[in-house]
Structure formats: C-alpha cells, structure tokens
Design a protein around this motif. Sequence first.
Motif, PDB file in Angstrom:
ATOM      1  N   GLY A  78      10.270   9.916  -3.745  1.00  0.00           N
ATOM      2  CA  GLY A  78      10.856  11.790  -4.170  1.00  0.00           C
ATOM      3  C   GLY A  78      11.017  12.432  -4.880  1.00  0.00           C
ATOM      4  N   LYS A  79      11.752  13.057  -5.086  1.00  0.00           N
ATOM      5  CA  LYS A  79      11.985  12.699  -6.794  1.00  0.00           C
ATOM      6  C   LYS A  79      11.858  12.499  -7.933  1.00  0.00           C
ATOM      7  CE  LYS A  79      15.964  14.574  -3.611  1.00  0.00           C
ATOM      8  NZ  LYS A  79      17.031  14.823  -2.955  1.00  0.00           N
ATOM      9  N   ILE A  80      12.589  11.576  -8.381  1.00  0.00           N
ATOM     10  CA  ILE A  80      11.751  10.839  -9.779  1.00  0.00           C
ATOM     11  C   ILE A  80      10.255  10.827  -9.622  1.00  0.00           C
ATOM     12  CG2 ILE A  80      11.921   8.779 -11.264  1.00  0.00           C
ATOM     13  CD1 ILE A  80      14.713   8.919 -10.168  1.00  0.00           C
ATOM     14  N   ILE A  81       9.837   9.978  -8.409  1.00  0.00           N
ATOM     15  CA  ILE A  81       8.464  10.191  -8.164  1.00  0.00           C
ATOM     16  C   ILE A  81       7.919  10.525  -8.851  1.00  0.00           C
ATOM     17  CG2 ILE A  81       8.086  10.026  -6.295  1.00  0.00           C
ATOM     18  CD1 ILE A  81       6.446   7.674  -5.458  1.00  0.00           C
ATOM     19  N   GLY A  82       7.432  12.073  -9.434  1.00  0.00           N
ATOM     20  CA  GLY A  82       7.778  13.175  -9.623  1.00  0.00           C
ATOM     21  C   GLY A  82       7.507  13.879 -11.103  1.00  0.00           C
ATOM     22  N   GLY A  83       8.607  13.350 -11.566  1.00  0.00           N
ATOM     23  CA  GLY A  83       8.861  13.774 -12.575  1.00  0.00           C
ATOM     24  C   GLY A  83       8.940  15.289 -12.219  1.00  0.00           C
ATOM     25  N   GLY A  84       9.547  15.545 -11.898  1.00  0.00           N
ATOM     26  CA  GLY A  84      10.207  17.559 -11.522  1.00  0.00           C
ATOM     27  C   GLY A  84       8.922  17.606 -11.717  1.00  0.00           C
ATOM     28  N   MET A  85       7.660  17.241 -10.546  1.00  0.00           N
ATOM     29  CA  MET A  85       6.697  18.380  -9.475  1.00  0.00           C
ATOM     30  C   MET A  85       6.609  17.879  -8.702  1.00  0.00           C
ATOM     31  SD  MET A  85       4.782  19.903 -12.394  1.00  0.00           S
ATOM     32  CE  MET A  85       3.320  20.183 -12.035  1.00  0.00           C
ATOM     33  N   PRO A  86       6.523  18.837  -7.167  1.00  0.00           N
ATOM     34  CA  PRO A  86       6.796  18.245  -5.982  1.00  0.00           C
ATOM     35  C   PRO A  86       5.434  16.757  -5.696  1.00  0.00           C
ATOM     36  CG  PRO A  86       5.807  20.744  -6.290  1.00  0.00           C
ATOM     37  CD  PRO A  86       5.612  19.761  -7.946  1.00  0.00           C
ATOM     38  N   VAL A  87       6.270  15.759  -5.733  1.00  0.00           N
ATOM     39  CA  VAL A  87       5.616  14.425  -4.907  1.00  0.00           C
ATOM     40  C   VAL A  87       7.099  13.734  -4.257  1.00  0.00           C
ATOM     41  CG1 VAL A  87       4.581  12.668  -5.935  1.00  0.00           C
ATOM     42  CG2 VAL A  87       4.248  14.465  -7.166  1.00  0.00           C
ATOM     43  N   GLY A  88       6.139  13.036  -3.084  1.00  0.00           N
ATOM     44  CA  GLY A  88       6.946  11.473  -2.429  1.00  0.00           C
ATOM     45  C   GLY A  88       5.771  11.082  -2.129  1.00  0.00           C
ATOM     46  N   ALA A  89       6.327   9.908  -1.796  1.00  0.00           N
ATOM     47  CA  ALA A  89       5.600   8.937  -0.807  1.00  0.00           C
ATOM     48  C   ALA A  89       6.206   7.863  -0.438  1.00  0.00           C
ATOM     49  CB  ALA A  89       5.478   8.054  -2.489  1.00  0.00           C
ATOM     50  N   TYR A  90       5.388   7.834   0.951  1.00  0.00           N
ATOM     51  CA  TYR A  90       6.241   5.976   1.795  1.00  0.00           C
ATOM     52  C   TYR A  90       4.385   4.795   1.605  1.00  0.00           C
ATOM     53  CZ  TYR A  90       2.508   7.782   5.345  1.00  0.00           C
ATOM     54  OH  TYR A  90       1.445   8.334   5.721  1.00  0.00           O
ATOM     55  N   GLY A  91       5.346   3.911   1.418  1.00  0.00           N
ATOM     56  CA  GLY A  91       4.567   2.606   1.313  1.00  0.00           C
ATOM     57  C   GLY A  91       4.993   1.621   2.176  1.00  0.00           C
ATOM     58  N   GLY A  92       4.538  -0.137   2.164  1.00  0.00           N
ATOM     59  CA  GLY A  92       5.156  -0.810   2.442  1.00  0.00           C
ATOM     60  C   GLY A  92       3.672  -1.658   3.159  1.00  0.00           C
ATOM     61  N   ARG A  93       4.432  -2.880   3.860  1.00  0.00           N
ATOM     62  CA  ARG A  93       3.631  -3.853   3.893  1.00  0.00           C
ATOM     63  C   ARG A  93       1.995  -3.066   4.682  1.00  0.00           C
ATOM     64  NH1 ARG A  93       6.747  -6.244   8.453  1.00  0.00           N
ATOM     65  NH2 ARG A  93       5.601  -5.999  10.305  1.00  0.00           N
ATOM     66  N   MET A 147       0.795  -1.329   0.101  1.00  0.00           N
ATOM     67  CA  MET A 147      -0.092  -0.320   0.296  1.00  0.00           C
ATOM     68  C   MET A 147       0.904   1.002   0.149  1.00  0.00           C
ATOM     69  SD  MET A 147      -2.728  -0.916   3.379  1.00  0.00           S
ATOM     70  CE  MET A 147      -4.420  -0.380   1.826  1.00  0.00           C
ATOM     71  N   ILE A 148      -0.152   2.048  -0.822  1.00  0.00           N
ATOM     72  CA  ILE A 148       0.808   3.686  -0.837  1.00  0.00           C
ATOM     73  C   ILE A 148       0.348   4.741  -0.088  1.00  0.00           C
ATOM     74  CG2 ILE A 148       1.013   3.417  -2.777  1.00  0.00           C
ATOM     75  CD1 ILE A 148       3.780   4.784  -3.139  1.00  0.00           C
ATOM     76  N   ARG A 149       0.887   6.452  -0.079  1.00  0.00           N
ATOM     77  CA  ARG A 149       0.606   7.195   0.221  1.00  0.00           C
ATOM     78  C   ARG A 149       1.212   7.852  -0.442  1.00  0.00           C
ATOM     79  NH1 ARG A 149      -2.724   9.668   4.449  1.00  0.00           N
ATOM     80  NH2 ARG A 149      -4.181   8.343   3.292  1.00  0.00           N
ATOM     81  N   MET A 150       0.373   9.513  -1.048  1.00  0.00           N
ATOM     82  CA  MET A 150       1.234  10.488  -1.757  1.00  0.00           C
ATOM     83  C   MET A 150       1.328  11.405  -0.696  1.00  0.00           C
ATOM     84  SD  MET A 150       2.319   8.426  -4.354  1.00  0.00           S
ATOM     85  CE  MET A 150       2.778   9.497  -5.244  1.00  0.00           C
ATOM     86  N   VAL A 151       2.439  12.342  -0.783  1.00  0.00           N
ATOM     87  CA  VAL A 151       2.530  13.436  -0.161  1.00  0.00           C
ATOM     88  C   VAL A 151       3.171  13.983  -0.968  1.00  0.00           C
ATOM     89  CG1 VAL A 151       2.936  12.070   1.772  1.00  0.00           C
ATOM     90  CG2 VAL A 151       4.511  12.546   1.032  1.00  0.00           C
TER      91      VAL A 151
END
Length: 425
Positions: A264-279, A108-112
């Motif tokens: 972060g970084k690559i995940i946004g393609g240059g836009m402000p994006v981060g994410a965290y995910g896991g079990r 599961m993942i949550r975008m920030v």
Amino acid sequence: MTRSEELYRKAGELIPGGVNSPVRAFRSVGMDPRFIKRARGSRIWDVDENEYIDLIGSWGPMIMGHGNMDVLEAVQKAIWDGLSFGAATEKEGEIAELITSSIPSVEMIRMVNSGTEAVMSAIRLARGFTGRDKIIKFQGCYHGHSDSMLVKAGSGAMTQGTPDSAGVPVGVSQDTLTAQYNNLNSLEQLFEANKDNIAAVIVEPVAANMGVVLPEQGFLSGIKALCEKHGALLIFDEVITGFRLAFGGAQEYFGIEADIVTYGKIIGGGMPVGAYGGRKDIMKKVAPLGPVYQAGTLSGNPIAMAAGLAQLKYLRENDWFYGALKDKGDSFFKEVDDILNGKGIAHTLNHISSLGSIFFTDKAVRNYEDAKTSDTDMFASFFRHMLDHGVLMAPSQFEAIFLSGSHGEEELKAVLKAVNSFKQQ
Ligand SMILES: *Cc1c(COP(=O)(O)O)cnc(C)c1O
C-alpha cells in the motif's frame, strides 16, 4: 480564530471528529488539527500559511517527497485519456511486471485500493488456500481496519481475541489469535494449541504502528520456520516497509521470503492503491482463476497506476536511492538520540533506514508492552514544541517519523535545531 480552527469547527459538524481518518485528529497531543493546503518536497503548508518540515509524508507514500515531477507529469498525462474505465489497461500489466520482475517471492499480484483491502484479501486467500480459519497476528501490529484484524491480545498470549472496536462480531475476532512481537515462544504456543487450524501468520516485518519496533535477529526467520512446520502461510504486511527499506522491502532487506505480501502507501505514489501478491500456486486461487472471490470497481485505476508506476520506476532505476536514504536516516536519528541523551531525557530511539520513533521511556522497546511504557504526556509536549518550531510530526507517540529523498541537509538541520531547543517540563 485561525483558518484551521474555522475549518475544523465546520468539519466537526459534518464529519465524525472533523476528519476522515482518526489519526489526523491530533487528539492524543491535546490539540486541534492543522488543515493542510499544499506541500512541496519535504515542506508542507497549512491553510494559515504556516510552513512546516513534514515528517509524516502522508504516513509513508511520499518517499520521494511531495510533488515529484515524474509522478505529477504521469498523472497529468493520464487524466486526458479518462479517469476510469472498469476494464483492463496496459499500465496494470506494466506495474505487475515491474514488481514481479524485481521481487522474487511475488510471482503474481492483484491491485486493490488500500492497504486495508490488500490485507483483508490476503487473509481470505490464505484461508481459501489452506482450508483453515484461524489467523495469528502480533500485538501492536496494525493491518488495516477490516474486522478480523481489529484484534489485539487479551491478558495472556493464549487468550482468544477480543475485538478492539465496537461493531466487530466476537465470532470473527475468535479466529484471530495474537502473539507477542519478538517472542517466538508465544507464537509456538499458539501453534501447539491450535494444531492444523492456523491458516496464516501475518506480521509487519518491521513494526511501525506501535512506533517503530525492529524485529530481533532470528525473529522473522523463526516465524517462517514455524509456519513451514505447521503448514501455515506467512504473510508479510509490507504496506509501510515495501519499497521503503529497499525496493524489495523487508523481504530484500532481511533476505526472507514470505508466501503472500501486502503493499500500500508507496505503491500508489500518493494515490489510493494497495496490492497483494505471492507464489503462483497461491495467487491462482483468486477469482476468476480460482474460488477465492475478490473484486474492485476502481482497482487498477488508470490514474492511480500512472502515479504508482512513475514512483516505482524512479525508485527501481535509481539504485543509489535506498543507500542514500539509509545513510541519511542513520545519521539523522543518531543525532536526535545524541541530543536527547545530552539533555538527560529518558528515551529510546528505534530506527531503521528512513523510519524511526522516539519513545519517551527508559525501557528498550521490543514489543507493544514496552511501547506502552512511554510517557505520552511528554510526547505531546515534544510534539507541540516541534510544531511551534516548524516541524510536523505524526500526532501520536505510536507512529513513525518518515524521512524522504527530498529531506535535505538544511531541513534535517532545522529539525535537529528544534529538537535541541526542547526542554523537559
Ligand atoms: C497503513 C497500513 C495498513 C492499512 O492501509 P490503508 O491504506 O490505510 O488501508 C495496513 N498495514 C500496515 C502495516 C499499515 O501501515
């Protein structure tokens, strides 16, 4: 006066240091920053129309180069539907599916909105899940600027954390313990001294914020084993390595799975994006399902998701991409190393795939202590030489060189030529 100088002078009156992030200030190389106007592929232009080969790549996000058509078109198409809704959208599900279906540990993942936010949330989640307060990080690893992460080691590995920044309460930093990178003993000692109190160990699986420092054989798996033994969670901070070393980041590259992963970084393609995910059992503790609160007005923003999705889709569909990038990185960094060796310049070149650092030291660089032995004056003169020869590097000894898919043979040759004309002062 150049336009950059003019803009810098004005900005300096209104923005602290004239920049919105301190690494942009060129202070450690004794210069004023160049102001950037535009970029395309691997090239970037400043406001005075000086052209450079860009080795920063926005500090990581631009793995396909600047102005990738897939990304630009996706963004352009998305804007007409509205810039933000503050409500759930289809694209958020799509990006979650793309990531969870390719990266086994991320169920599961949550975008920030940034890497900082991703790490801050992952730490809170680890504490909420384990019911423990203390976190172990490694000296020289950067995990964004949230309070609990702005801590490095004191004199010994057993010392309690002291804040790196004014404004971080000592109380907060006391729950952040620091071990030495590539030193499992230092980690084990912290576990022994804090039995049943460690919520998580966070690590950059390849350190890239003290310059590039590779994990030695057995280091990452050793961390994982210690975490399992002591009931702590393992957090991989893949804000740089995620979607860079492989689509599945360092987890895929090294074949090691973490409990929580931050992006972060690559995940946004240059836009402000981060994410965290896991079990799933861990992620289910996040609100509104669970008691760990975390929210964001602009999280999952439709334009940012469009950009990130376009970039990630391209990277996943073109399975030659990472192999080609690795080959390019391997031969490029070897040539840089050979040139500097030929000149008899004391240095250590650390690299993995498209990431690398030239440390001006004769020591092997395995941790922060080693990295600090670098001759930063030498780096500054190297940086200025490269800039004068049309190559823009990150303005600090302790940052990475980032190659992208758009660095062609011609550009890399030009960079090597510039390295070749460097003379030790
Ligand atoms: C850049 C970085 C961060 C912070 O991300 P921001 O988007 O700048 O907040 C966190 N961890 C690592 C490893 C990073 O390189």
